[in-house]
Enzyme design. Structure first.
Site, PDB file in Angstrom:
ATOM      1  N   ARG A   1       0.819  -1.216   0.000  1.00  0.00           N
ATOM      2  CA  ARG A   1       0.000   0.000   0.000  1.00  0.00           C
ATOM      3  C   ARG A   1       0.855   1.270   0.000  1.00  0.00           C
ATOM      4  NH1 ARG A   1      -5.326   1.778   1.602  1.00  0.00           N
ATOM      5  NH2 ARG A   1      -5.290   3.584   2.963  1.00  0.00           N
TER       6      ARG A   1
ATOM      7  N   ILE B   1      -7.125   7.625  -1.387  1.00  0.00           N
ATOM      8  CA  ILE B   1      -6.971   6.183  -1.321  1.00  0.00           C
ATOM      9  C   ILE B   1      -7.782   5.769  -0.099  1.00  0.00           C
ATOM     10  CG2 ILE B   1      -4.758   6.486  -0.114  1.00  0.00           C
ATOM     11  CD1 ILE B   1      -3.869   3.796  -1.201  1.00  0.00           C
ATOM     12  N   SER B   2      -8.781   4.941  -0.281  1.00  0.00           N
ATOM     13  CA  SER B   2      -9.786   4.688   0.748  1.00  0.00           C
ATOM     14  C   SER B   2      -9.217   3.961   1.963  1.00  0.00           C
ATOM     15  CB  SER B   2     -10.945   3.875   0.164  1.00  0.00           C
ATOM     16  OG  SER B   2     -11.620   4.590  -0.837  1.00  0.00           O
ATOM     17  N   GLN B   3      -9.945   4.077   3.063  1.00  0.00           N
ATOM     18  CA  GLN B   3      -9.634   3.364   4.294  1.00  0.00           C
ATOM     19  C   GLN B   3      -9.510   1.868   3.984  1.00  0.00           C
ATOM     20  OE1 GLN B   3     -13.056   2.995   6.738  1.00  0.00           O
ATOM     21  NE2 GLN B   3     -11.922   2.850   8.661  1.00  0.00           N
TER      22      GLN B   3
END
Length: 220
Positions: free
Chosen positions: A41, A67-69
């Site tokens: 990530r 960038i999502s949780q």
């Protein structure tokens, strides 16, 4: 005896992320969990934000997108019920992180992004990480990608005011469409399944995503 060097200094952070943020909240799909442990990530955020890449919150990327949780991405992927033979359309490439997870899970991934700068950056990172089963393009994701349809799964990483008809049309019989639906400030994650040519929608839980922009997106 020489110390054994860890070739990936972020591996432990990824494992902790999976256990504390994803498994602890109920995600059980073993293929999804394994993908999260593999995909770096930190490679999908700016270098100065790498230290927070595995924290429990979204991170701003270029073009005022996020960038999502991690948990939200994992939950959406679990609801996609992805099989190794599936062909997937991702609407909203963003950083390319979710694209990489999809590439770990499916046979082919077509991803469409409205910002050329994000599409180019994501393609560069994905190529560097040797994801050969991904095609990234630029365009209006609310219209889907008819040239590559039909799709077994369509995953939308932005909120639509209603379920876009072109995406339902491009869904294969038995396919799944997962997306947030609602107004800009109040949305619900929804799963649409196509059965005998008819879309059946199930509303899951509240969420908040950036708006889907395009012909079938939230008006601006």
């Amino acid at each position: 005896m020489n110390a054994v060097l860890n070739p990936d200094p972020y591996a432990d952070l990824r494992r902790r992320m999976v256990q504390k943020q994803i498994v602890a909240r109920g995600v059980r799909d073993q293929r999804v969990l394994a993908a999260f442990e593999r995909v770096p990530r930190h490679d999908f955020v700016a270098p100065y934000r790498a230290a927070e890449a595995y924290e429990d919150h979204p991170i701003i990327i270029g073009e005022n997108q996020t960038i999502s949780q991690p948990y939200m991405v994992a939950s959406m992927l679990e609801h996609c019920a992805i099989r190794p033979t599936d062909v997937i359309l991702e609407v909203g490439t963003g950083s390319g992180y979710q694209t990489a997870l999809l590439a770990e899970l499916a046979a082919e991934v077509f991803s469409i992004e409205r910002f050329a700068s994000l599409a180019e950056s994501a393609q560069r990172i994905l190529a560097h990480l040797n994801y050969a089963n991904v095609v990234v393009s630029t365009g209006d994701g609310s219209l889907g990608l008819p040239s590559a349809a039909p799709f077994d799964v369509i995953l939308v990483a932005a909120a639509a005011p209603s379920i876009p008809e072109p995406l339902v049309a491009q869904l294969r019989e038995g396919g799944r469409l997962v997306l947030p639906v609602g107004a800009e400030n109040e949305q619900f994650l929804s799963v649409v399944r196509k059965v005998n040519g008819v879309p059946y929608s199930e509303r899951l839980y509240g969420c908040k995503f950036v708006p889907l922009i395009g012909a079938h997106g939230i008006p601006h």
